[in-house]
Design a protein around this motif. Structure first.
Motif, short mmCIF file in Angstrom:
data_model
loop_
_atom_site.label_atom_id
_atom_site.label_comp_id
_atom_site.label_asym_id
_atom_site.label_seq_id
_atom_site.Cartn_x
_atom_site.Cartn_y
_atom_site.Cartn_z
N ASN B 14 0.84 -1.20 0.00
CA ASN B 14 0.00 0.00 0.00
C ASN B 14 0.87 1.24 0.00
OD1 ASN B 14 -2.17 -1.66 0.24
ND2 ASN B 14 -2.54 -1.22 2.41
N VAL B 15 0.40 2.28 -0.67
CA VAL B 15 1.02 3.57 -0.45
C VAL B 15 0.63 3.99 0.96
CG1 VAL B 15 1.29 5.89 -1.40
CG2 VAL B 15 0.59 4.04 -2.88
N LEU B 16 1.42 4.82 1.62
CA LEU B 16 1.14 5.14 3.02
C LEU B 16 -0.24 5.75 3.22
CD1 LEU B 16 4.42 6.32 4.74
CD2 LEU B 16 3.31 4.08 4.69
N PRO B 20 -4.05 0.83 -2.32
CA PRO B 20 -3.40 -0.46 -2.55
C PRO B 20 -2.83 -0.56 -3.95
CG PRO B 20 -5.79 -0.68 -2.69
CD PRO B 20 -5.52 0.78 -2.43
N LEU B 21 -1.60 -1.03 -4.05
CA LEU B 21 -0.98 -1.22 -5.37
C LEU B 21 -0.88 -2.70 -5.71
CD1 LEU B 21 1.92 1.39 -5.20
CD2 LEU B 21 -0.36 1.67 -6.15
N VAL B 22 -0.55 -3.51 -4.69
CA VAL B 22 -0.52 -4.96 -4.86
C VAL B 22 -1.39 -5.55 -3.76
CG1 VAL B 22 0.94 -7.02 -4.77
CG2 VAL B 22 1.77 -4.97 -5.93
N GLY B 39 1.04 -9.03 -17.62
CA GLY B 39 -0.11 -8.21 -17.22
C GLY B 39 0.02 -6.84 -17.84
N GLU B 40 -1.10 -6.14 -17.88
CA GLU B 40 -1.09 -4.83 -18.53
C GLU B 40 -0.28 -3.82 -17.71
OE1 GLU B 40 -5.17 -3.69 -18.66
OE2 GLU B 40 -5.32 -3.55 -16.49
N SER B 41 -0.04 -2.70 -18.31
CA SER B 41 0.72 -1.65 -17.65
C SER B 41 -0.01 -1.19 -16.37
CB SER B 41 0.87 -0.48 -18.62
OG SER B 41 1.87 0.37 -18.17
N GLY B 42 0.75 -1.05 -15.29
CA GLY B 42 0.15 -0.60 -14.03
C GLY B 42 -0.46 -1.72 -13.21
N SER B 43 -0.24 -2.98 -13.62
CA SER B 43 -0.87 -4.08 -12.89
C SER B 43 -0.08 -4.50 -11.64
CB SER B 43 -1.04 -5.29 -13.81
OG SER B 43 0.19 -5.64 -14.39
N GLY B 44 1.09 -3.88 -11.43
CA GLY B 44 1.83 -4.14 -10.19
C GLY B 44 2.99 -5.11 -10.34
N LYS B 45 3.41 -5.40 -11.56
CA LYS B 45 4.51 -6.33 -11.78
C LYS B 45 5.82 -5.79 -11.21
CE LYS B 45 4.03 -6.18 -16.32
NZ LYS B 45 2.97 -5.21 -16.58
N THR B 46 6.13 -4.54 -11.58
CA THR B 46 7.38 -3.94 -11.10
C THR B 46 7.37 -3.79 -9.59
OG1 THR B 46 7.76 -2.81 -13.19
CG2 THR B 46 8.81 -1.88 -11.25
N MET B 47 6.21 -3.37 -9.05
CA MET B 47 6.11 -3.22 -7.60
C MET B 47 6.43 -4.53 -6.89
SD MET B 47 5.35 -0.45 -6.13
CE MET B 47 5.56 1.09 -6.95
N THR B 48 5.90 -5.63 -7.41
CA THR B 48 6.15 -6.94 -6.80
C THR B 48 7.64 -7.27 -6.82
OG1 THR B 48 3.97 -7.63 -7.61
CG2 THR B 48 5.48 -9.37 -6.90
N ASN B 60 7.77 5.29 2.20
CA ASN B 60 6.73 5.55 1.20
C ASN B 60 5.69 4.46 1.10
OD1 ASN B 60 8.18 7.87 0.47
ND2 ASN B 60 9.46 6.67 -0.92
N PHE B 61 6.05 3.22 1.50
CA PHE B 61 5.13 2.11 1.29
C PHE B 61 4.96 1.27 2.54
CE2 PHE B 61 7.14 3.05 -2.79
CZ PHE B 61 6.02 3.26 -3.59
N ASP B 62 3.78 0.69 2.62
CA ASP B 62 3.47 -0.22 3.71
C ASP B 62 3.39 -1.62 3.09
OD1 ASP B 62 2.66 -1.24 6.08
OD2 ASP B 62 0.54 -0.77 5.74
N ASP B 177 13.12 -7.70 -15.01
CA ASP B 177 11.89 -6.92 -15.20
C ASP B 177 11.94 -6.20 -16.55
OD1 ASP B 177 9.64 -5.40 -15.07
OD2 ASP B 177 10.21 -4.28 -13.26
N GLU B 178 11.17 -6.67 -17.50
CA GLU B 178 11.14 -6.08 -18.85
C GLU B 178 12.56 -5.95 -19.40
OE1 GLU B 178 8.26 -5.37 -20.18
OE2 GLU B 178 6.85 -4.74 -18.65
N ALA B 179 13.37 -6.98 -19.18
CA ALA B 179 14.78 -6.86 -19.50
C ALA B 179 15.04 -6.83 -21.00
CB ALA B 179 15.58 -8.00 -18.86
#
Ligand SMILES: Nc1ncnc2c1ncn2[C@@H]1O[C@H](COP(=O)(O)OP(=O)(O)OP(=O)(O)O)[C@@H](O)[C@H]1O
Ligand SMILES: [Mg+2]
Lengths: 313, 262
Positions: B14-16, B20-22, B39-48, B60-62, B177-179
């Motif tokens: 979560n953002v503080l 929720p992002l993931v 997954g589509e852009s913004g689906s949380g792959k990079t965040m994971t 910044n994140f919880d 990640d998107e290498a």
């Protein structure tokens, strides 16, 4: 690289000629007649004739471009004429004043570098902390307070109230502390802010994320990866600053009665001592341009990419 | 079933402010297998991925849930322990090779720095290892590369250098990640063959992509993400041949469409 330096040196000569010529014209169109001012100061009763003679002697009756060429030819041989006040060679006097000015400029630079690195890095690595916010306030004050006021305040506090240093004097390091601090505050303030924002900008760069992903320790990331990349833009600022500071010593030196080139120039201006003023302008312009050039060369050497992109280096 | 190395369980980011992002993601990474995340852009792959690499600041994140490596939850570890794992046991290949290296230092410096952070060796030894690892990656003139600044090398070369760096400390998990996204088709194909070699080295590889072609070529298992959730998972055959999910079908057909157009 040498081609680049040559190009810059030619530009430098053009700038110097332009500046000195301008200063020549300015002092010429000013309403005060230097010959008259000189006579009135040295002889209580100067006759028109005496003044006219002096004018002749100083070459003030010649057309301005002839005056300028004559001055320039001599200046290139290191001869700036004699001071109208002391009657000593200007070059000799300026050289004797330089060490005093370099002392406070040198000390100021050390103060600036130390303060900037320590405070700038702390602020960037502890963004939005109490320390960072306090620094923000102090540096805003630092850039906006005029030099002479700050100088008087410091004098009043440390020399008059606390008696930690002598009020005026010259000769020991102790005497140089207050003028150096006064000279350093404004530049430190702006360079602390610049370093902080440069570092914050670099903090989000891909190469910092990748360094973290490679497991590089935090301290090393701050100093090696973030700090080092934040430095090159600072060098350009420093090159300009040194020039500004040497020229800007005039005010600080006057406040602290510091016998450097700045107060020498201020006195010369009040006395309409033309040879001194012209020499001062040329030397300051020279220092200014050289400092800028050195900063640019250093910057290019530090930044391999820039070297390649400007193909003629 | 091969041996699991890394297990993510109910990961929430979560953002503080609470956004929720993931939203509770679970999967496992196994030895010698490639996990594809799509997954589509913004689906949380990079965040994971960033959560696994411990790149998300607690300022910044919880982050909650479990990221279990060698039977311990990395989210509970102290910074010191984390530092021993990140970059050594779990390494990452970044999306944009052109900006991933510090422009002010030679490649060799950055390779040596990485080696010396994680093992007790001299600079000289680190340099020799670096050269050897670059050569393994089919990079000729390794000495020259060691003494080059990043700007003087191509994206494909830099990407291979990054793969060499990710491999040289014999990690158990590599995250890419998107290498291949920033590379041209030919280089992309070369890099994918390198990934196939990584898998054969008994390493667990996570490959993130929004390109089904990439996933189809190298993944063994696939998870499909949308809006911070996993909406489908299975082997690559399950997903490509028998998907029951409309969203996955949509992604697949979009991919097919693109292929027809190009
Ligand atoms: N620093 C941040 N603060 C708040 N939200 C963020 C931050 N970074 C990313 N997000 C949001 O998190 C969500 C997931 O982003 P993420 O980068 O994981 O997507 P992605 O699946 O990798 O997409 P892409 O295919 O474009 O790379 C996005 O909605 C994004 O806007
Ligand atoms: Mg992404």
């Amino acid at each position: 690289m040498t081609k680049y330096i040559k190009k810059r040196l030619i530009g430098l000569i053009v700038v110097l000629i332009g500046i000195t010529f301008l200063s020549f014209i300015m002092s010429n169109i000013s309403p005060v007649d230097p010959a008259e001012a000189f006579m009135r100061r040295n002889a209580q009763t100067a006759t028109e004739e005496q003044i006219e003679n002096l004018r002749e002697e100083m070459g003030l009756n010649l057309p301005i471009h002839t005056q300028y060429l004559r001055w320039l030819t001599n200046a290139m041989q290191g001869d700036f004429g004699k001071s109208l006040v002391s009657n000593k060679p200007v070059m000799e006097e300026i050289l004797s004043k330089f060490p005093a000015t370099l002392t406070i400029v040198g000390m100021a630079l050390i103060i600036i570098v130390v303060l900037t690195i320590i405070i700038g890095v702390l602020c960037a690595s502890h963004k939005d902390s109490l320390f960072d916010n306090l620094t923000k306030v102090v540096t805003i004050l630092g850039v906006s307070i005029p030099n002479f006021w700050l100088g008087f305040m410091l004098l009043f506090l440390f020399a008059v109230s606390f008696k930690l240093v002598p009020v005026v004097g010259y000769g020991s390091i102790k005497n140089a502390i207050l003028p150096s601090i006064t000279l350093a505050i404004a530049t430190s303030s702006s360079s602390i802010r610049l370093l902080r924002s440069n570092m914050l900008e670099n903090q989000n760069k891909d190469f910092v994320t990748y360094a973290k992903a490679r497991g590089i320790p935090k301290k090393k990331i701050i100093w090696k990866h973030i700090f080092k990349n934040a430095v090159p833009p600072m060098i350009t600022l420093f090159g300009q600053t040194i020039g500004y500071m040497i020229a800007g010593t005039a005010i600080v030196e006057s406040v602290f009665s510091w016998p450097g080139i700045g107060s020498y120039a201020v006195n010369a201006i009040f006395a309409r001592d033309l040879p001194v003023i012209n020499a001062y302008v040329l030397i300051m312009a020279f220092i200014f341009v050289i400092c800028n050039l050195l900063a640019d060369i250093l910057n290019a050497a530090l930044n391999p990419q820039m070297l390649r992109e400007s193909g003629d280096l | 079933m091969s041996k699991k190395i890394l297990e993510v369980e109910n990961l929430r980011i979560n953002v503080l402010d609470g956004t929720p992002l993931v939203k509770g993601v679970s999967f496992r990474v196994c030895k010698g297998r490639v996990l594809g995340i799509i997954g589509e852009s913004g689906s949380g792959k990079t965040m994971t991925c960033k959560a696994i690499m411990q790149l998300l600041s607690k300022k910044n994140f919880d982050i909650s849930g479990k990221i279990e490596f060698k039977n311990r939850n990395m989210l509970d570890m102290k910074e010191k322990e984390i530092n021993k794992i990140i970059g050594k046991d779990i390494s990452m290949i970044m999306q944009n090779p052109m900006t991933a290296f510090n422009p002010m230092f030679k490649i060799g410096n950055q390779i040596i720095e990485t080696l010396m952070t994680h093992s007790n060796i001299t600079k000289k030894d680190a340099y020799d290892i670096g050269v050897k690892e670059l050569e393994k990656m089919n990079l000729d003139r390794a000495h020259e590369i060691m003494n080059s600044y990043p700007y003087s090398l191509s994206g494909g070369m830099l990407q291979r250098i990054m793969i060499a760096i990710s491999l040289m400390l014999t990690p158990s998990v590599i995250i890419a990640d998107e290498a291949t996204t920033a590379l041209d088709v030919k280089t992309q194909s070369l890099i994918l063959s390198e990934f196939e070699r990584i898998r054969d080295n008994d390493i667990g590889l996570i490959v993130v992509s929004h390109d089904f072609g990439v996933i189809a070529r190298i993944a063994d298992d696939v998870i499909v993400m949308k809006d911070g959730e996993i909406i489908e998972n299975g082997t690559v055959y399950d997903i490509f041949d028998n998907t029951k999910d409309d969203y996955t079908k949509e992604l697949l057909s979009a991919r097919l469409l693109r292929k027809e157009v190009s």
